[in-house]
Enzyme design. Structure first.
Site, PDB file in Angstrom:
ATOM      1  N   GLY A  15       0.820  -1.201   0.000  1.00 52.26           N
ATOM      2  CA  GLY A  15       0.000   0.000   0.000  1.00 52.26           C
ATOM      3  C   GLY A  15       0.851   1.245   0.000  1.00 52.26           C
ATOM      4  O   GLY A  15       1.829   1.345   0.743  1.00 52.26           O
ATOM      5  N   GLY A  21       2.880   6.455   1.253  1.00 53.22           N
ATOM      6  CA  GLY A  21       3.765   7.366   0.540  1.00 53.22           C
ATOM      7  C   GLY A  21       4.736   8.059   1.476  1.00 53.22           C
ATOM      8  O   GLY A  21       5.922   8.247   1.147  1.00 53.22           O
ATOM      9  N   GLU A 131       1.511  -0.099  16.465  1.00 52.35           N
ATOM     10  CA  GLU A 131       1.326   1.179  17.151  1.00 52.35           C
ATOM     11  C   GLU A 131       0.454   2.144  16.356  1.00 52.35           C
ATOM     12  O   GLU A 131      -0.351   2.893  16.924  1.00 52.35           O
ATOM     13  CB  GLU A 131       2.692   1.829  17.417  1.00 52.35           C
ATOM     14  N   VAL A 134      -3.908   2.752  16.378  1.00 46.45           N
ATOM     15  CA  VAL A 134      -4.726   3.555  17.293  1.00 46.45           C
ATOM     16  C   VAL A 134      -4.019   4.880  17.564  1.00 46.45           C
ATOM     17  O   VAL A 134      -2.860   4.898  17.976  1.00 46.45           O
ATOM     18  CB  VAL A 134      -4.967   2.829  18.630  1.00 46.45           C
ATOM     19  N   GLU A 192     -14.518  11.903   5.485  1.00 45.72           N
ATOM     20  CA  GLU A 192     -14.418  11.193   4.210  1.00 45.72           C
ATOM     21  C   GLU A 192     -15.693  11.413   3.392  1.00 45.72           C
ATOM     22  O   GLU A 192     -16.736  11.834   3.920  1.00 45.72           O
ATOM     23  CB  GLU A 192     -14.236   9.689   4.463  1.00 45.72           C
ATOM     24  N   ASP A 203     -14.995   3.031  13.536  1.00 44.27           N
ATOM     25  CA  ASP A 203     -13.562   3.263  13.664  1.00 44.27           C
ATOM     26  C   ASP A 203     -13.154   3.258  15.139  1.00 44.27           C
ATOM     27  O   ASP A 203     -12.199   2.589  15.540  1.00 44.27           O
ATOM     28  CB  ASP A 203     -13.205   4.593  13.007  1.00 44.27           C
ATOM     29  N   LYS A 207     -10.776   0.506  17.584  1.00 45.10           N
ATOM     30  CA  LYS A 207      -9.681   0.942  18.452  1.00 45.10           C
ATOM     31  C   LYS A 207      -9.951   0.570  19.907  1.00 45.10           C
ATOM     32  O   LYS A 207      -9.030   0.214  20.647  1.00 45.10           O
ATOM     33  CB  LYS A 207      -9.480   2.446  18.290  1.00 45.10           C
TER      34      LYS A 207
END
EC number: 1.1.1.3
Length: 434
Positions: A15, A21, A131, A134, A192, A203, A207
Site C-alpha cells: 500500500g 507514501g 502502534e 490507534v 471522508e 472506527d 480501536k
C-alpha cells in the site's frame, strides 16, 4: 561492525496511499539515521500497489501489483498499509508463517483477528507491531504493552476519532446542528466522502477493542464493543451540556469492572457522553486525539496528539519498523500477546453508567413525583434535578447516579409512557464525575 556494514533489513511495503507514501519517502530520506537507530540499514525492497502506473513518483523497479509474490520474496519485514480484512489477513498470515515480522496500521483487521495473527507470530517467532492502528503518532500502545506491563490498569478512556471530535467541537463552538457541521467537515477534508465508519462509531469501536485487549490482558474483538455514533446528537444536546458546564464527546471507554462477588470483567463501549469542562478530555478539540489511562500504581496518565494523517501515522509505523529491525539485528523478539487474564466481556446492559435525561413535562403538581417513582421502580438513584417552567409545560433535567445501563434504559422507556411527559427530549450518558 558499523550499522552501515551490517546486513540490511529488507522491507516489503503493502500500500502506498497517504501513509504509505510518507513511509516510503522517510525510508529513503532518513536512511542514514534509521540505520544508526536500528543497527543495520533498513532497505525498501518493494512496494505493492494496485496500479503501479499511478505512482510515477516512485522508482518503477520497486513497484509491483503482486503483493503475495513480494511477501514470498527475500524480505524480512512486511509493512501493511492497505487496510480492510481480506486479502490483508491472508497476506499477513502468510508473512508470519514464513517468519517475517509484520508492522500494520490495520485497526479493523486487528479488532477482528488479532488472536489469529498473534498465534501465527508465536508459531514462527516473528514480531507483530501495530502502534499506528490507534491514535496515529501518539505513543499509546507501546506504553500499554510494555511500560505499564507491571501495573494494573483499571480504565482507558479517550477520544480516538478525529472526524467526530472535529464535528462535536464545531457544534459546541458554533451552535450549529449535526448535519450542517458534517457538511462543513466534509468540505474542509476532515470527513471522508463516506463518513459512516467515523460518525457511526465503527472506527472508534475497532480501536476500543485493541485498547481493551492490551489494557486488560484479555481477547476483546469489535463484536464485544457496544457502539453508538454521533448522528443522534443535536444542537439541543450541546446546549443542555453547556448549561450544566459540560461538553459532548464521542469516547471509547474500556473498564475493568468488579462485581459485588469480587469477580472481574471487561466493559468496552463507544458512545457520545457529557463530560465536565474541567475534565482533561474536555479541552481536546478539532481533529486531535487524547487517551486518559488510570492504573493502580501509575495513577492517571494522559496521551495527546495528532491521531491521523500521513506524517503522524508514518511516524508510528517507522517507530515500529525500527523496533522490529533492532530485534532482528540483536536476535531478539518484541512483546508477545498477553491474554492470560481472559476476563469475560460484560454486556452493555450490565455495565454501570450514568444518564442525563431532558424531559418536557406538564406544568402541574405531582409530575416530579411520578418521574421519581419511575426511577425508584428500577432501583435507579437520582443525583440531581433541574426544572424550568415555560408556559403550560416545564423542562425537567435529571442526572442519575451509577446504575446498570439496562435499568436506566428501562426507566427512560417507562417515563416516556407517562401521561405527564410530553417528550423525552434527549438522553445521554455522563462520564468524568464522581
Amino acid at each position: 561492525m558499523s550499522a552501515s556494514q551490517a546486513k540490511p533489513v529488507r522491507v516489503a511495503l503493502l500500500g502506498c496511499g497517504t501513509v504509505g507514501g510518507e513511509v516510503a519517502r522517510l525510508l529513503t530520506e532518513q536512511a542514514g539515521e534509521l540505520a544508526a537507530r536500528a543497527g543495520a540499514p533498513v532497505e525498501l525492497a518493494g512496494i505493492a500497489v494496485r496500479r503501479p502506473d499511478k505512482h510515477p513518483e516512485l522508482p518503477p523497479e520497486l513497484l509491483t501489483s503482486d503483493a503475495a509474490a513480494l511477501i514470498d520474496s527475500d524480505v524480512d519485514v512486511v509493512v501493511e498499509l492497505v487496510g480492510g480484512i481480506e486479502p490483508t489477513r491472508t497476506w499477513l498470515l502468510s508473512a508470519l508463517a514464513q517468519g517475517k515480522s509484520v508492522v500494520t496500521a490495520n485497526k479493523a483487521l486487528l479488532a477482528e483477528h488479532s488472536a489469529e495473527l498473534f498465534v501465527a507470530a508465536d508459531a514462527s517467532g516473528a514480531d507483530l507491531y501495530f502502534e499506528a492502528s490507534v491514535a496515529g503518532a501518539i505513543p499509546l500502545l507501546r506504553p500499554l504493552r510494555e511500560s505499564l506491563a507491571g501495573d494494573r490498569i483499571t480504565r482507558v478512556m479517550g477520544i480516538v476519532n478525529g472526524t467526530t471530535n472535529y464535528i462535536l467541537s464545531a457544534m459546541d463552538s458554533t451552535g450549529a446542528g449535526y448535519a450542517e457541521t458534517l457538511d462543513e467537515a466534509s468540505r474542509l477534508g476532515y470527513a471522508e466522502a463516506d463518513p459512516t465508519a467515523d460518525v457511526d462509531g465503527y472506527d472508534a469501536a475497532s480501536k476500543a477493542a485493541i485498547l481493551a485487549s492490551l489494557a486488560f490482558h484479555s481477547r476483546v474483538t469489535i463484536a464485544d464493543v457496544h457502539r453508538e455514533g454521533i448522528g443522534a446528537v443535536g444542537a439541543s444536546d450541546i446546549r443542555a451540556a453547556q448549561v450544566l458546564g459540560r461538553t459532548v464527546k464521542l469516547l471509547a471507554i474500556c473498564e475493568r469492572v468488579t462485581s459485588d462477588d469480587g469477580s472481574e470483567s471487561v466493559s468496552a463501549r463507544v458512545h457520545p457522553v457529557m463530560i465536565p469542562r474541567s475534565h482533561q478530555l474536555a479541552g481536546v478539540n478539532g481533529a486531535f486525539n487524547a487517551v486518559y489511562v488510570e492504573a493502580d500504581a501509575a495513577g492517571e496518565l494522559m496521551f495527546y496528539g495528532q491521531g491521523a494523517g500521513g506524517s503522524p501515522t508514518a511516524s508510528a509505523v517507522l517507530g515500529d519498523l525500527v523496533a522490529v529491525a533492532r530485534n532482528k539485528v540483536g536476535n531478539g523478539h518484541g512483546p508477545r500477546e498477553s491474554a492470560h487474564a481472559a476476563l469475560p466481556v460484560r454486556p452493555m446492559g450490565q455495565t454501570p453508567t450514568r444518564y442525563h435525561i431532558s424531559l418536557d413535562v406538564a406544568d402541574r403538581p405531582g409530575v416530579l413525583a411520578q418521574v421519581a417513582q419511575a426511577f425508584a421502580a428500577h432501583g435507579v438513584s437520582i443525583a440531581a434535578v433541574r426544572q424550568r417552567d415555560k408556559h403550560s409545560t416545564a423542562s425537567l433535567v435529571v442526572v442519575t447516579h451509577l446504575a446498570a445501563d439496562a435499568a436506566l434504559q428501562s426507566t427512560v422507556d417507562d417515563i416516556a409512557r407517562l401521561d405527564a411527559v410530553h417528550e423525552v427530549v434527549s438522553v445521554m450518558r455522563v462520564e468524568g464525575e464522581d
